[in-house]
Design an enzyme around this catalytic site. Structure first.
Site, PDB file in Angstrom:
ATOM      1  N   HIS A 115       5.477   8.428  13.397  1.00  9.01           N
ATOM      2  CA  HIS A 115       4.529   7.352  13.686  1.00  9.01           C
ATOM      3  C   HIS A 115       5.298   6.114  14.118  1.00  9.01           C
ATOM      4  CE1 HIS A 115       5.607   6.400   9.556  1.00  9.01           C
ATOM      5  NE2 HIS A 115       4.735   5.424   9.429  1.00  9.01           N
ATOM      6  N   HIS A 124       0.808  -1.222   0.000  1.00  7.05           N
ATOM      7  CA  HIS A 124       0.000   0.000   0.000  1.00  7.05           C
ATOM      8  C   HIS A 124       0.840   1.270   0.000  1.00  7.05           C
ATOM      9  CE1 HIS A 124       0.829  -0.630   4.320  1.00  7.05           C
ATOM     10  NE2 HIS A 124       0.680   0.678   4.454  1.00  7.05           N
TER      11      HIS A 124
END
Length: 325
Positions: free
Chosen positions: A179, A115
């Protein structure tokens, strides 16, 4: 021909249940602005700099950089599954130019991309196969990692090659910013997870579904402050964005990996894709930032950002004139 750039964060949670409608709409609006930028630029070729999450690259052989002369999306998290339109000869020439520039890069004749590559293509182009694309993998997860300045060197080599083509080229950097999602690490993984990240053991449909469910649960807990994951760091994200917006790419030469992990989290190393893309664009001279979007989005487990940029031809011309005087 001049280059154009679009750098975006990615998140499997954009296409999964969990994030509220307001967040999805806001991020979708920023991506729509970037998509309009791409439409107006009307590129003939796309070059992506993307990481992988142990879906195409594994510890059995983990290159720092790899260029695909053929590639296919694996279809994780509902993204595109199938072959990409990779111009084999052009991709091979690009790989040779990178090596000639003194940057070591591997080549894959059958690259699997996840992705991180296909989501930006779908969001920015409408279809992952809309345009010819040269996919470049930039390792940002599997330690040991090289210094950030090597990503810049990669980008410069790519930019110099692309400048020799008679094509409008769009550079895409996919990843970041701060993140720390639940990506497995070799030092702590065991059992089937360790087998997957080392040997690339295929996942069953049940295992893939369980992984998706775990990601949704992790994001839900993170969003409500009930997670052991490292918090997002908006101040660090904005520092990084200020540096790329201002063209101060040399500053990254002094960024060490331990500090990036401490400030941004284990997956913050995906900024390498942005550094490579901006370094490629900077081979054309100064540039102008267009779309500027940022939001610390716990529901996406990401400091989510979108940037577009094009060469500032007037400023570069003035600088060249001053050098000739």
């Amino acid at each position: 021909m001049p280059l154009a750039l679009c750098c975006v964060s990615h998140s499997p949670l954009l296409d999964l249940p969990g994030p509220d409608a307001e967040l999805v709409d806001e991020v979708g609006g920023a991506l729509a602005q970037a998509r309009e930028f791409v439409r107006a630029w009307d590129p003939e070729l796309v070059v992506t700099f993307s990481p992988d999450h142990y879906n195409g690259f594994f510890y059995r052989l983990m290159p720092p950089f790899c260029l695909g002369t053929s590639a296919q999306g694996i279809g994780d998290y509902g993204t595109y599954a199938g072959t990409l339109d990779v111009p084999e000869q052009l991709a091979g020439d690009c790989a040779q130019a990178i090596l000639d520039a003194g940057v070591d890069i591997s080549v894959s004749a059958t690259m699997d991309v996840d992705h991180a590559t296909t989501q930006p293509l779908q969001r920015l182009l409408g279809d992952a196969r809309a345009l010819p694309v040269i996919p470049i993998f930039v390792n940002a997860v599997a330690t040991p990692l090289g210094p950030l300045r090597r990503a810049a060197a990669l980008g410069r080599a790519v930019g110099e090659y692309l400048a020799s083509l008679d094509k409008r080229v769009l550079l895409i950097g996919s990843g970041g910013l701060s993140h720390d999602p639940p990506v497995p690490a070799r030092a702590t993984a065991t059992g089937p997870v360790l087998d997957r990240i080392v040997h690339g053991t295929p996942q069953t449909p049940e295992q893939r579904a369980a992984r998706q469910t775990a990601v949704i649960a992790a994001a839900r807990d993170f969003a409500v402050g009930e997670s052991p994951l490292k918090p997002l760091n908006p101040d660090w994200d904005r520092l990084f964005l200020d540096l790329v917006d201002e063209g101060r790419l040399d500053a990254f030469d002094d960024w060490d990996n331990a500090t990036i992990t401490r400030e941004g989290g284990n997956s913050a190393h995906e900024i390498r894709t942005w550094v490579a893309a901006y370094a490629a664009l900077a081979t054309q001279g100064s540039y102008l930032t267009g779309v500027r979007y940022y939001r610390a989005a716990p529901a996406l487990i990401a400091g989510f950002a979108v940037r577009t940029a094009i060469p500032d031809t007037d400023r570069t011309a003035r600088a060249n004139d001053r050098r000739r005087q």
